[in-house]
Enzyme design. Sequence first.
Site, PDB file in Angstrom:
ATOM      1  N   GLU A 165       1.749 -50.976  50.469  1.00 12.50           N
ATOM      2  CA  GLU A 165       0.437 -50.490  50.181  1.00 12.50           C
ATOM      3  C   GLU A 165       0.109 -51.335  48.935  1.00 12.50           C
ATOM      4  O   GLU A 165      -1.025 -52.135  48.871  1.00 12.50           O
ATOM      5  CB  GLU A 165       0.193 -49.078  49.836  1.00 12.50           C
ATOM      6  CG  GLU A 165       0.718 -48.387  50.966  1.00 12.50           C
ATOM      7  CD  GLU A 165       2.004 -48.047  51.185  1.00 12.50           C
ATOM      8  OE1 GLU A 165       2.925 -48.391  50.400  1.00 12.50           O
ATOM      9  OE2 GLU A 165       2.440 -47.260  52.184  1.00 12.50           O
TER      10      GLU A 165
ATOM     11  N   HIS B 212       1.152 -35.610  51.634  1.00 16.08           N
ATOM     12  CA  HIS B 212       0.484 -36.362  52.220  1.00 16.08           C
ATOM     13  C   HIS B 212      -0.948 -35.825  52.264  1.00 16.08           C
ATOM     14  O   HIS B 212      -2.004 -36.570  52.745  1.00 16.08           O
ATOM     15  CB  HIS B 212       0.855 -36.513  53.913  1.00 16.08           C
ATOM     16  CG  HIS B 212       1.833 -37.329  54.124  1.00 16.08           C
ATOM     17  ND1 HIS B 212       3.228 -36.849  53.548  1.00 16.08           N
ATOM     18  CD2 HIS B 212       1.958 -38.352  54.920  1.00 16.08           C
ATOM     19  CE1 HIS B 212       4.056 -38.145  53.862  1.00 16.08           C
ATOM     20  NE2 HIS B 212       3.359 -38.808  54.967  1.00 16.08           N
TER      21      HIS B 212
ATOM     22  N   HIS C  58       0.191 -64.555  22.576  1.00 19.17           N
ATOM     23  CA  HIS C  58       1.478 -64.669  22.692  1.00 19.17           C
ATOM     24  C   HIS C  58       1.920 -66.163  23.152  1.00 19.17           C
ATOM     25  O   HIS C  58       1.293 -66.952  23.856  1.00 19.17           O
ATOM     26  CB  HIS C  58       1.736 -63.939  24.398  1.00 19.17           C
ATOM     27  CG  HIS C  58       1.424 -62.827  24.254  1.00 19.17           C
ATOM     28  ND1 HIS C  58       0.031 -61.998  24.251  1.00 19.17           N
ATOM     29  CD2 HIS C  58       2.312 -61.486  24.312  1.00 19.17           C
ATOM     30  CE1 HIS C  58       0.160 -60.709  24.380  1.00 19.17           C
ATOM     31  NE2 HIS C  58       1.561 -60.306  24.264  1.00 19.17           N
TER      32      HIS C  58
ATOM     33  N   HIS D 186       7.592 -63.614  21.637  1.00 22.04           N
ATOM     34  CA  HIS D 186       6.914 -63.327  22.798  1.00 22.04           C
ATOM     35  C   HIS D 186       5.453 -62.996  22.316  1.00 22.04           C
ATOM     36  O   HIS D 186       4.445 -63.501  22.913  1.00 22.04           O
ATOM     37  CB  HIS D 186       7.344 -62.179  23.536  1.00 22.04           C
ATOM     38  CG  HIS D 186       6.513 -61.625  24.554  1.00 22.04           C
ATOM     39  ND1 HIS D 186       6.533 -62.122  25.838  1.00 22.04           N
ATOM     40  CD2 HIS D 186       5.837 -60.578  24.431  1.00 22.04           C
ATOM     41  CE1 HIS D 186       5.567 -61.436  26.557  1.00 22.04           C
ATOM     42  NE2 HIS D 186       5.146 -60.285  25.661  1.00 22.04           N
TER      43      HIS D 186
END
Lengths: 670, 670
Positions: free
Chosen positions: B411, B473, B26, B261
Site C-alpha cells: 500500500e 479490518h 544540512h 549531517h
Amino acid sequence: MNTDELSINSVRFLAVDTVQKANSGHPGTPMGAAPMAYVLWDRFLKHNPADPAWPDRDRFILSPGHASALLYSLLYHTGYDLPMDELKRFRQWDSKTPGHPERGLTPGVEMTTGPLGQGFAHGVGMALAERWLADHYNRPDHEIVDHHTYGIVSDGDLQEGVSSEAASLAGTLRLGKLIYLYDDNDISIEGNTDIAFAENVAQRFHAYGWHVVGPIDGMDPESVDSAIKMAKAESGRPSLIICRTIIGFGSPNKAGTASAHGEPLGEEEVLLTKQKLGWPHVEPFTVPQEALDHLREARVRGKKQQDGWQARLDAYGKAFPDEAAMLEEAWSGELPQGWDEGLDDLFRPGDKPIATRDASGAVMNALVDRVHAFTGGSADLAPSTKTLLKDHGHYGFEEFCGHNIHFGVREHAMGAIANGMSLHGGTIPYTATFLIFSDYMRPPMRLAALMGLRVVYIFTHDSIGLGEDGPTHQPIEQLLGMRGVPNLVVLRPADATENVEAWKVAMERTNGPTVMVLSRQALPVLDRDELAPASGVQKGGYVLWEHSPNPEVILMGTGSELHIAFEAGKTLSESGVSARVVSLPSWELFDAQPREYRDSVLPPDVRARISIEAATPVGWERYVGLDGVVVGIPHFGASAPASVLYEKFGLTAQHLVDEARRLVAAKSGV
Amino acid sequence: MNTDELSINSVRFLAVDTVQKANSGHPGTPMGAAPMAYVLWDRFLKHNPADPAWPDRDRFILSPGHASALLYSLLYHTGYDLPMDELKRFRQWDSKTPGHPERGLTPGVEMTTGPLGQGFAHGVGMALAERWLADHYNRPDHEIVDHHTYGIVSDGDLQEGVSSEAASLAGTLRLGKLIYLYDDNDISIEGNTDIAFAENVAQRFHAYGWHVVGPIDGMDPESVDSAIKMAKAESGRPSLIICRTIIGFGSPNKAGTASAHGEPLGEEEVLLTKQKLGWPHVEPFTVPQEALDHLREARVRGKKQQDGWQARLDAYGKAFPDEAAMLEEAWSGELPQGWDEGLDDLFRPGDKPIATRDASGAVMNALVDRVHAFTGGSADLAPSTKTLLKDHGHYGFEEFCGHNIHFGVREHAMGAIANGMSLHGGTIPYTATFLIFSDYMRPPMRLAALMGLRVVYIFTHDSIGLGEDGPTHQPIEQLLGMRGVPNLVVLRPADATENVEAWKVAMERTNGPTVMVLSRQALPVLDRDELAPASGVQKGGYVLWEHSPNPEVILMGTGSELHIAFEAGKTLSESGVSARVVSLPSWELFDAQPREYRDSVLPPDVRARISIEAATPVGWERYVGLDGVVVGIPHFGASAPASVLYEKFGLTAQHLVDEARRLVAAKSGV
C-alpha cells in the site's frame, strides 16, 4: 494414514469445516500450511496449553491472520481452553474465534494479526525482548530466559515494507532465536505472485544477514522437521525457512488458485476435498481421537517443560535473589517501589525555559535508573528527540546489555518491534521520532491500542515550532489522527512540569499505549506556586488559571500554545474581560472524567470559548462548540523561523484577545 | 584545479555557504554528493533550464530532501530561474529555497522530498509513467517519449520500507530507465550505519532484480561517469549505482561524522574546509565565472535537445495525428470532451441495491473508455475493491500496454508510485485498497496533498459494514485522520448516484488528491425523482430530504449511514417531529462553500442536530455542536455479521429517533 498424516488432516479439516460453517473466511492457507504448522507445534514448540502465560514459552505468530482457522484448529487440537463450540461460532458475535486472531480474547493467541507484515515485525520485537532479558538475567548454568520466537509468514507479509525494515534490523542484531516459516504458495488475491513479486526472496534475506533454509517441500513433514532443526542449530542469525506449499491443498477444483484464498470452499468442494485426501469424516467438526490424543500430548510435555523451568527458576532465585526479584517484577509489569521518587523536583519555578523534548529526556533518564524494564530507542533521531538513556549502553550483537535501541530510519518497524517487546513481557518499551513521522507508524500504533499494549510512543518536533525544516516536517493533522484512535492516550504537555505528570500517566498505564507529543522549542516552566498544580494533567484537562470563578470567556490550548492562551487570558482580564485558561493536554483522559468534573472545567453555559493549537482546527469544536472560535492552522506549514510562522499564521495572544473581545461583545449584543 | 574539480567545488561551496548563511540546514550530504551530482547534471541529465516543464526531460529526484542546498546550488549553476538572492534567503519566509525542496515553489524541483524513502518510491512511479506512455504512444522511428528517471538516494531512504516495496515492484516490472545513485556514506544521525544497517545492499537489490553497479568511488567523477554509462546501457533492469562517499567531505573536523549531517559547519570550519580543498573564495556565495560558464552550457544543450524533440514531435503529429492529439491532451491534464457522457444514466431509481464499491467500479469502467490517461491499480485487492478496468490489460514487462497495475501487497509504495505517475504527467492515476490500510499509505497521501497532485485514492470496506473480518479490518479513526489533511478531499458517497457525482469531483480536481470511501455492503439506490438531486455532492453537503422547511431536528450522515438517518427522519416526521436529513459526503467541499449556503443546509438556530457515521464520533461536533448528539463508534469493532454489529453498536434508526425526541423534548422543556 500414519499418525502424522492423520493429525495434519485433522488440523486441516477442522479449519476447513470451521470456515465452511461460518460461510465466511479463508480456507486456502490453513489447507496448505497445515503440515508445517503441525510439525512445528507437535515437535518443536515449547508451550503449555494449560498456562498460555508461562513466560518462558516459545512464541508463535500467525502473521497471515486471515488464516485464523488454522490457529484455532491448532489450539483446539493441542488442548487450549477453546471448546469445539467456539470453533462452530467462528466469526460470530462474542465468540472466541473472531475472523482474525485477537490477543486477549483467545487463550494461546500471542498477538492480533491481520494487517499484513505486522506479525513478521512484531515477532522481531519478541525475539529482541527475549534476547535482552536473557542477556540481563541469565547467569552461567542458569538459563532461565531461553525460548524461540516462531512464525508463519506469507507472500503478502514479505511484500510489505515493514517486514523489510524489521528483517534488516533482525539481521543486524543477529537474532538467532527467531525462526520464520515462509508459506511460499505463489498465490495472492490478484493471481500468481509473478505479476507483482518476482524477487528472489532467499537472496534478499541472505542480504539482510539471515540464515535461509530451502526452498523445501513445505507439505512434507520430514522436510519441515529437518529445516527447523537446521534453523534451531543456527544461533547467530535469524532463520527463514522457505516452504513451498499449495494453497487450498487437496481441493480438486480450487487448489493452487486464488479462489481458495478468501472464501469458503463450498459444501460440495469440502466433500470432494475430503474424498481426494482420503478423509472419511464427512461429518463436519469430526476430530479422530487418535489425532487428538497425539496432539494433546502437548499438555503433558508442556507441563513437564514448565515444571522443569520452574525448578530452574527456583534455583536461580536462591543463587541470585535480587535478579530473580527484579525479573519477577519485570514480568508482572508492576513498577518498582519508589519509581517516581524525585520526579516532582526535577523542575522548579524560575527554571529557565526548556523544550518539552529536553524535559522529557531528563524524566526518562531519571526513570531508567529505577525502572530497569524501561528500554527503547529512536528511528535514527535520538540526538534530536533527546531520548538517549545516558550511560545505559545500546543494543548490539556483541555487547548486548544496553538499554538504547538503534532502530535505524525505520519508523514503521520501530512501532511494531516495540509492540512485540511489550507483547513478550518483561519490558516497558518506548519509541521516538518526529511527530510528522508518526504517519509512518500508524498501523502498529493502532494494533497496540487494539491489543491494549503498554508502549510509549514519543514524538518530538510537534508543530510549526520546529521552524525552518518546513511543511514536510511540520505536523498539522497528526494530533487529530491519533486522537481518533480508540484506547490511545495522547498527551501534549505544555511545559516541563506537565511533562513529569505526562510520564507518570504513561508509566502507570498498563492497558494501552500512550503518545507523548513534545516541542522542539524551549517553553517557559509554568510557575506552579502561582498556578494550579500540574497534577491536573492526570485528568486530561484542568483550569490552569482564571481571573475570577465566573469567566466570561474560556481560552484553552495544549503544549506550546497554552502559553499563548495564558498570555491572552492575562491581557483580557487586565482589560476587564474575565478569562479562564484551560490546559487540555489529553482529550482522551479529559473525556474519561465524570461529567461533573468536565462541566466544572468547561461550564456548559459559557459559550465564549476559544481554543488554540498549532495544528488543524478540525476537531476542536468538540470543546469549543458552534459559538466559539478555533484558532489553528487549516493549511500546511512553511519553511521559516518558528517565531515568524507563529506570527504569520495568527497564533498570537493578540489574535486570541481580539477574538475573545469579539465573542464577548457579540454575546452582550454590543 | 581542472574544470570538473572547479565546478564540483563551486557547487559544493555554494551549498555550504547557503546553509551557513541561514545558520540552519544540512551541509554534509551536499559536500559528499557534489561530485556525483555534478557528473550526472553536467554529462547526462537531459533537461532545459529554460523550460522546466518540457515533458520529455529526464527527471531528477533528490530523495534525501534535507540536502536541498545541493539541489538549489545545481539549479543556480545550470541556469534555472533561481537568483542568487534566493539562495541567500535559504529557509526564510517566502523564499524559493525552503528547508526541503518543494515542488511548485522552485523551478526545476520535480518533487517535494524530505520524509525519507518517498523520493525513491515516487521515482519508480515516474519511471512507470514514462514506460507506460512510451508503450502507448511511441511508434517505430518515433520515440517521442524517451527519458530517464534519475535520483540520488541515501542510507536513510534505503532503510525505509517504502523503498523496499517500490524497489521490488520496479524490479518485477523491469524499469530499465530508472537509475539511482546511492550516496553510501556510512553515516546516519545516531552514528555509523553499522549500528542499525548491516545488510548487504548490493545483494538485496540483486534480489529485487536490479542491475547493481559498484560500489564505486563516488567522489571520483570518472568512476561516476562510467557507472552511469553502464546503467544507461542496461535497459532491462533498474540500476542502483553504489557510490562510496564521505559526508562533509573536506571539513577537517567534521568530515565522516554525524555532526556534519544536520547543522551548519560554523564559519570557522567553512574557512578551514575551503582552505583544505584549495578553494580561494573565502567570500561566501562566490561562484567562479568559469564554473558558471561551464555548467550553464546546460541551457544551450537543453534548448538543442528540446528543439530536436519538438521536431520529432511535429513529425509524429503528422504521421499519427490522433495519437499526437491524445498525448497532447494527456500531458495537458485536460479531460477529453464528453468524458462524463452517460454517467448520469448508469443508475436509476428502482435499481436493486448496490455496494458503492461496485457502483464505483462501473463508473471507472465507463470512464476509462473515454479517458485514456486513467490508469491505476490495487494492492492485491482488485477483486474486492472492484477496481479492475475490464478488457484493458495489465502492466507487465512483456506486454506493457494495459491499464491495470498489480501493485502487490504494498500500500505504501502504491501511494508513492501513483503520486510519481501524477508528477510525471500524462496519466490520471488511482490506487485501491481497504480503508483500514489507508494507515499504511499516509505519508504519500500527505505529500500528494502538499504537492497538489491529481491522484484518486480508492478505499473500500469502509466500516464495520464489512462484518466478519473484525476489528483489524474495520476502520474507526481513518476518516477523521484523512479529514485533517489540508488539501485532501475525502468523499464518502451514500449510494450509486452520489458515487457518480463523487467521481466527477475526483476527475475534475486537478490541484490535489481525492479520497473515495466506499462500502463493501449493498446500499439502496436513492430515488432522485423523490429526493434532492445527487449533484449536491459537488457542494460536499446538501439537504437530501425534509418534512418541512422549518425542521425541528437535523439528522446528518455519510455513506451507508445516511440511509439510517433517512429512515429515522421519515419515522420522526410521521410521528410529528419535523426532521431534515442532510447528506454530508465531503466535509472539505462543504466547508469551502459560502457561509450562506452552509447556513441554508444547517440553519444556525437549529441546534437539535444528530450525526451518524460508523466511525469515531470525534470531530462531528464541527457540525453538531455542544447541544446535539454524535452517533458513532467510540471503540474498536468486532467480528460478526454486519447487521449484528450495527444493532449492537446502536447504529439504528430507532436510536436516532429516540435521541431526536429527547433533544426536541429537552428544548421545549417537556
